[in-house]
Scaffold this active site. Structure first.
Site, mmCIF file in Angstrom:
data_model
loop_
_atom_site.group_PDB
_atom_site.id
_atom_site.type_symbol
_atom_site.label_atom_id
_atom_site.label_comp_id
_atom_site.label_asym_id
_atom_site.label_seq_id
_atom_site.Cartn_x
_atom_site.Cartn_y
_atom_site.Cartn_z
ATOM 1 N N ARG A 161 8.163 21.792 140.362
ATOM 2 C CA ARG A 161 6.758 22.087 140.648
ATOM 3 C C ARG A 161 6.276 21.333 141.885
ATOM 4 N NH1 ARG A 161 5.193 20.064 134.830
ATOM 5 N NH2 ARG A 161 7.301 20.872 134.585
ATOM 6 N N LYS A 164 12.132 28.552 144.019
ATOM 7 C CA LYS A 164 12.598 27.164 143.899
ATOM 8 C C LYS A 164 14.075 27.075 144.269
ATOM 9 C CE LYS A 164 13.506 23.684 140.284
ATOM 10 N NZ LYS A 164 13.452 23.447 138.826
ATOM 11 N N ASP A 216 12.086 14.266 136.813
ATOM 12 C CA ASP A 216 12.818 15.491 136.503
ATOM 13 C C ASP A 216 11.894 16.704 136.477
ATOM 14 O OD1 ASP A 216 15.086 16.987 135.950
ATOM 15 O OD2 ASP A 216 14.887 16.767 133.780
ATOM 16 N N LYS A 248 18.993 13.157 133.849
ATOM 17 C CA LYS A 248 19.302 14.089 132.770
ATOM 18 C C LYS A 248 20.496 13.600 131.958
ATOM 19 C CE LYS A 248 17.847 18.328 135.197
ATOM 20 N NZ LYS A 248 16.877 18.811 134.208
#
Length: 500
Positions: A355, A269, A351, A281
Site C-alpha cells: 500500500r 503493485k 510487511d 515473514k
C-alpha cells in the site's frame, strides 16, 4: 497458436485430433453422434465398459477409430447434460489443453460450439475454449534440463462449425482471436511472475516492459531513485531502502483513442520480492513472495493486450517496482515517512509495504488527469481468508466502475466480489504521531488496506482489486495464474465498445 473456424466432417476429414465433448448421462452431441454411428457404436464402448464416465474434465484418447479418418479422438467429459454450465465447460477444456500438451498434439479440431450452455452463445464458448486450452498448454520450464524428447506445442486449433453455425463464423473467429490475444498476454504475465527473484528485479522488470512497449509503439518512461526523490516519493523509497536493488517506476502509455480523451490508468503493485522487511515473514512459503509483483505483471499484460487488440482508447500503466528486505538501512516499525501527496505515514508493520508503494504511484497517476484509476495488487492475506483462492476482491469509490469490473469478471469467468468501503473503517488507520498509520489491525484487513489507498486518489473514480488469493497457486502445481488479466481485458474491451 493459430485459430481457424470452418465446417468439418468429423468422419471424413483426415485430421490429427478430434476433440469431442460427451455427457455422462449418455446424450451424444451432434459430432459425437456422427462418429459413433460411423463406428457402429464404437464411441459408446468406453462408457459401457466403465473406462470413461464422461465426468467433467475427464479425458480419454482413442486411436484409429473405425469409420473415422482422424488419427486420434480425444473424448472430454462435461458431466450431466442437465448441469452443463460455463464453469464446467471451462474446466473440461482446461483438461483438454493439458492432455493435448501431454501428448504433443500440434493440430486439433474442437467440436461442440453448438452446445446449449446457459447464457453463452457459440462465440462466447469459443472464447472460453481458446483461453482454457491455452491455459492448459502453459508450462514454465526454462530452468529445467532439456527433455529427452522435445516438447511439441499446439500450433493450430480449428473450431468446427456446422451448417447452422457457419454464418456466425466471422463473429466466432473474432471472439476466438481476442481470446488468443488475451491468453498470450496472460501467459506473458505468468512468465514474468514465475521468474525467480534473482532474475526478476525491479530493473529487469522495467527492461521487459520497455522491450514489450517498443515492439508495439507504446511509450515508455522509467523513473529511478533520483527522480523519485525529486518527486517526494518517500513511501516508495522507504520500502526500497533495505534492498541493494534500486526501485523503478514503470510508466507506459498506449494512445489508441482520441488525442484529447482522458486515459484510463492501471496501477499494479510490483514487489519483485517481499521478505516483509524488518517485520520479517515466516520462512514457510517465503519463496512464493516473488509473486508479490503479480499486480504489476497484470497491468503490463493488460496494456500489451490493449495494443494487440488495437482498442480505441487511451491507457496508461504505472508500476512501482521494488524489493522489501531487512537490512541495516531498512525502514523500521515506528518510522514515519512523507508521501508524494504530502501525507505522513507511521509505519507500524513493514510487511504492509504494498500500500505504501501504491500510494505514491496513485498520486503520480493523478497527473495524467485520468477518467478512472484501477489498481491491482497481491495486497492482503485477509482477502484469502474472506474469499479464498477462487475470487478477487474489488472495492472502490465509484460504484459504476466497481459494477463494470464485476460484470467483466462474470463474462470472463475471472470473478471478483465487492467488499464495502464505508468511511467508518478509516478510523482504524488513525495514528497519534502521523496523518495515518499503514495498518488498521487484524479486523477487516482487506478493507482498511483499500481505505488507505483511497486517501491518495482524491475525487478521481477509482477501484482496487485485491488479487492475493487468485494471482498464484501453491503446492505441487505452484505457479502464477495470470489473473486478473482476463477480467481486465474484458473490461477494456467493453470500455472501448468491443463487448462480448
Amino acid at each position: 497458436m493459430e485459430i481457424v473456424v470452418r465446417t468439418i466432417d468429423p468422419c471424413r476429414d483426415p485430421l490429427d485430433c478430434l476433440i469431442l465433448p460427451l455427457f455422462s448421462d449418455g446424450e451424444l452431441p451432434q459430432a459425437a453422434a456422427a462418429v459413433d454411428q460411423a463406428g457402429s457404436g464404437f464411441l459408446k464402448q468406453p462408457m459401457q465398459e466403465g473406462d470413461f464416465r464422461a465426468d467433467c474434465g475427464q479425458t480419454l484418447t482413442l486411436y484409429h477409430a473405425p469409420g473415422v479418418q482422424a488419427a486420434r479422438l480425444m473424448l472430454v467429459g462435461l458431466g450431466k447434460s442437465s448441469k452443463i454450465s460455463d464453469l464446467n465447460y471451462q474446466k473440461a477444456l482446461l483438461a483438454v489443453g493439458r492432455a493435448l500438451a501431454d501428448r504433443g498434439v500440434t493440430q486439433a479440431a474442437l467440436f461442440g460450439l453448438e452446445l446449449a450452455v446457459p447464457q453463452r452463445d457459440p462465440a462466447a464458448l469459443a472464447e472460453i475454449a481458446v483461453q482454457a486450452i491455452a491455459d492448459g498448454q502453459y508450462r514454465f520450464d526454462r530452468y529445467k534440463a532439456p527433455a529427452e524428447t522435445p516438447r511439441r506445442e499446439l500450433q493450430t486449433l480449428t473450431l468446427a462449425v456446422d451448417d447452422r453455425l457457419a454464418p456466425q463464423g466471422e463473429t466466432i473467429l473474432a471472439a476466438a482471436t481476442a481470446a488468443r490475444i488475451t491468453s498470450e498476454a496472460t501467459a506473458w504475465a505468468r512468465d514474468l511472475a514465475n521468474e525467480p527473484g534473482n532474475v526478476c528485479t525491479p530493473t529487469w522488470l522495467a527492461e521487459q516492459a520497455q522491450t514489450m512497449a517498443a515492439s508495439r509503439a507504446i511509450e515508455a518512461d522509467i523513473l529511478g531513485p533520483a527522480q523519485m526523490e525529486a518527486l517526494g516519493m518517500q513511501l516508495l523509497l522507504g520500502v526500497a531502502q533495505g534492498s541493494r536493488q534500486e526501485p523503478r517506476l514503470i510508466v507506459l502509455h498506449y494512445r489508441g483513442g482520441e488525442k484529447d480523451a482522458a486515459p484510463l490508468v492501471l496501477v499494479g503493485k510490483g514487489l519483485t520480492f517481499d521478505a516483509g522487511g524488518i517485520s520479517l515473514k515466516p520462512a514457510d512459503k517465503m519463496d512464493e513472495m516473488k509473486y508479490d509483483m503479480c499486480g504489476g505483471a497484470t497491468a503490463l499484460a493488460a496494456i500489451r493486450a490493449a495494443a494487440d487488440l488495437k482498442l480505441p482508447l487511451n491507457l496508461t500503466v504505472v508500476v512501482p517496482a521494488s524489493e522489501n528486505l531487512p537490512d541495516g538501512k531498512a525502514t523500521k516499525p515506528g518510522d514515519i515517512h512523507k508521501s508524494m501527496q504530502g501525507l505522513t505515514v507511521e509505519i507500524i508493520n513493514t510487511d504492509a509495504e504494498g500500500r505504501l508503494i501504491l500510494a505514491d504511484a496513485l498520486t503520480y497517476a493523478r497527473r495524467f488527469k485520468p477518467a478512472a484509476i484501477i489498481d491491482m495488487a497481491t495486497l492482503t492475506g485477509a482477502c484469502i481468508i474472506a474469499l479464498g483462492h477462487q475470487t478477487a476482491a474489488v472495492l472502490g469509490t465509484d460504484e459504476a466502475l466497481v459494477q463494470d469490473l464485476l460484470a467483466a469478471g462474470r463474462q470472463s469467468l475471472d470473478r471478483a466480489w465487492e467488499l464495502p468501503l464505508f468511511e467508518v473503517y478509516q478510523e482504524q488507520l488513525k495514528s497519534p504521531f502521523a496523518d495515518l498509520s499503514n495498518v488498521g489491525g487484524r479486523p477487516a484487513g482487506t478493507i482498511t488496506a483499500a481505505c488507505f489507498l483511497s486517501r491518495f486518489v482524491e475525487d478521481i473514480p477509482w477501484a482496487h482489486l485485491d488479487i492475493a488469493g487468485v494471482a498464484w497457486k501453491s503446492g505441487e502445481h505452484k505457479g502464477a495464474t495470470g489473473r486478473p488479466v482476463p477480467l481486465l481485458v474484458e473490461y477494456l474491451r467493453r470500455r472501448a465498445g468491443h463487448p462480448r
